[in-house]
Design an enzyme around this catalytic site. Structure first.
Site, PDB file in Angstrom:
ATOM      1  N   HIS A   6      -2.952   7.636   6.582  1.00 35.88           N
ATOM      2  CA  HIS A   6      -1.895   8.512   6.036  1.00 35.88           C
ATOM      3  C   HIS A   6      -2.489   9.826   5.521  1.00 35.88           C
ATOM      4  O   HIS A   6      -1.853  10.877   5.615  1.00 35.88           O
ATOM      5  CB  HIS A   6      -1.184   7.828   4.855  1.00 35.88           C
ATOM      6  CG  HIS A   6      -0.035   6.941   5.234  1.00 35.88           C
ATOM      7  ND1 HIS A   6       1.083   7.411   5.870  1.00 35.88           N
ATOM      8  CD2 HIS A   6       0.175   5.608   5.035  1.00 35.88           C
ATOM      9  CE1 HIS A   6       1.934   6.405   6.059  1.00 35.88           C
ATOM     10  NE2 HIS A   6       1.406   5.300   5.565  1.00 35.88           N
ATOM     11  N   GLY A  14       0.835  -1.194   0.000  1.00 35.60           N
ATOM     12  CA  GLY A  14       0.000   0.000   0.000  1.00 35.60           C
ATOM     13  C   GLY A  14       0.868   1.241   0.000  1.00 35.60           C
ATOM     14  O   GLY A  14       2.016   1.203   0.462  1.00 35.60           O
ATOM     15  N   HIS A  39      -4.936   1.594   7.038  1.00 36.50           N
ATOM     16  CA  HIS A  39      -3.580   2.143   7.217  1.00 36.50           C
ATOM     17  C   HIS A  39      -3.342   3.296   6.228  1.00 36.50           C
ATOM     18  O   HIS A  39      -2.834   4.356   6.612  1.00 36.50           O
ATOM     19  CB  HIS A  39      -2.575   1.000   7.010  1.00 36.50           C
ATOM     20  CG  HIS A  39      -1.133   1.389   7.025  1.00 36.50           C
ATOM     21  ND1 HIS A  39      -0.224   0.867   7.918  1.00 36.50           N
ATOM     22  CD2 HIS A  39      -0.419   2.239   6.236  1.00 36.50           C
ATOM     23  CE1 HIS A  39       0.968   1.400   7.686  1.00 36.50           C
ATOM     24  NE2 HIS A  39       0.884   2.231   6.666  1.00 36.50           N
ATOM     25  N   GLU A  40      -3.733   3.082   4.961  1.00 36.28           N
ATOM     26  CA  GLU A  40      -3.472   4.108   3.929  1.00 36.28           C
ATOM     27  C   GLU A  40      -4.379   5.330   4.113  1.00 36.28           C
ATOM     28  O   GLU A  40      -3.934   6.459   3.918  1.00 36.28           O
ATOM     29  CB  GLU A  40      -3.638   3.519   2.520  1.00 36.28           C
ATOM     30  CG  GLU A  40      -2.725   2.345   2.186  1.00 36.28           C
ATOM     31  CD  GLU A  40      -1.262   2.576   2.516  1.00 36.28           C
ATOM     32  OE1 GLU A  40      -0.794   3.730   2.427  1.00 36.28           O
ATOM     33  OE2 GLU A  40      -0.579   1.605   2.893  1.00 36.28           O
ATOM     34  N   GLN A  72       3.056  10.112   1.132  1.00 34.02           N
ATOM     35  CA  GLN A  72       4.334   9.390   1.222  1.00 34.02           C
ATOM     36  C   GLN A  72       5.243   9.685   0.033  1.00 34.02           C
ATOM     37  O   GLN A  72       6.438   9.400   0.069  1.00 34.02           O
ATOM     38  CB  GLN A  72       4.088   7.872   1.287  1.00 34.02           C
ATOM     39  CG  GLN A  72       3.432   7.415   2.572  1.00 34.02           C
ATOM     40  CD  GLN A  72       3.254   5.920   2.583  1.00 34.02           C
ATOM     41  OE1 GLN A  72       2.290   5.396   2.061  1.00 34.02           O
ATOM     42  NE2 GLN A  72       4.219   5.210   3.156  1.00 34.02           N
ATOM     43  N   CYS A 114       5.395  -0.133   7.172  1.00 37.29           N
ATOM     44  CA  CYS A 114       5.101   1.029   6.339  1.00 37.29           C
ATOM     45  C   CYS A 114       6.352   1.383   5.539  1.00 37.29           C
ATOM     46  O   CYS A 114       7.458   1.356   6.087  1.00 37.29           O
ATOM     47  CB  CYS A 114       4.692   2.193   7.233  1.00 37.29           C
ATOM     48  SG  CYS A 114       4.292   3.691   6.336  1.00 37.29           S
ATOM     49  N   LEU A 115       6.162   1.737   4.267  1.00 41.61           N
ATOM     50  CA  LEU A 115       7.318   2.092   3.434  1.00 41.61           C
ATOM     51  C   LEU A 115       8.008   3.357   3.957  1.00 41.61           C
ATOM     52  O   LEU A 115       9.178   3.583   3.652  1.00 41.61           O
ATOM     53  CB  LEU A 115       6.891   2.281   1.976  1.00 41.61           C
ATOM     54  CG  LEU A 115       6.419   1.001   1.266  1.00 41.61           C
ATOM     55  CD1 LEU A 115       5.902   1.330  -0.119  1.00 41.61           C
ATOM     56  CD2 LEU A 115       7.548  -0.029   1.194  1.00 41.61           C
TER      57      LEU A 115
END
Ligand code: NI
Length: 175
Positions: A140, A46, A136-137, A51, A94-95
């Site tokens: 963000h 994701g 989660h996304e 990000q 998470c990235l």
């Protein structure tokens, strides 16, 4: 299509509340494509607009590696309109926080409304991993990271380590 640079936490860009996409134009489609490629290559499951430096309500999701009936989704203006009362704990990463994984408690099932890459309004019921990734996304987009859901002690440790890590990368670039 081009790969975008992923912002590593802590960074003020990751703490902003994102704006709605009001004009669904060609740039939006291109950005969704670029976000999708960036997520795939990372690799991740994701990725959200902030990000990669875009303060817009856009996310991409890919659960095909982990689930038999996994989904690849590009979502514009996603809004979670229903959450189950039943919660589940799932290990998240998470990235923007490379190398860190923690268990997060979230509603097990959700219903999300969004515009797909063809500007069509979709309503989707999600459970399991897909539900976790979407929540989660969407977090963000409101400046919330998964570590904001864990104890402040653990969050502090991870933040300090990431600060050090970022410093070491920047020093590497300067030398
Ligand atoms: Ni993330």
């Amino acid at each position: 299509m081009s790969e975008l640079e992923i912002i590593i936490a802590p960074d003020p860009e990751l703490k902003k509340k994102c704006e709605l996409v009001l004009d669904f134009n060609i740039q939006v489609e291109e950005l969704l494509d670029n976000m999708f490629v960036t997520m795939k290559r990372a690799p991740g499951i994701g990725l959200a607009g902030p990000q990669v430096g875009f303060n817009k309500r856009m996310i991409v999701v890919d659960t095909t590696q982990s689930e038999e009936e996994g989904r690849e989704l590009k979502m514009v203006n996603p809004e979670i309109v229903w959450r189950s009362e039943e919660n589940k704990k799932h290990e998240e990463g998470c990235l923007s926080l490379p190398g860190y994984f923690e268990y997060v408690n979230r509603p097990d099932k959700i219903i999300v409304e969004y515009l797909n890459e063809s500007n069509k309004k979709i309503e989707l019921e999600a459970k399991g991993l897909l539900s976790v990734v979407i929540q989660h996304e969407v977090d963000h987009l409101d400046g919330i990271l998964f570590i904001d859901h864990i104890s402040s002690l653990k969050r502090g440790i991870i933040s300090r380590k990431l600060k050090k890590y970022k410093k070491s990368i920047n020093n590497g670039k300067n030398n």
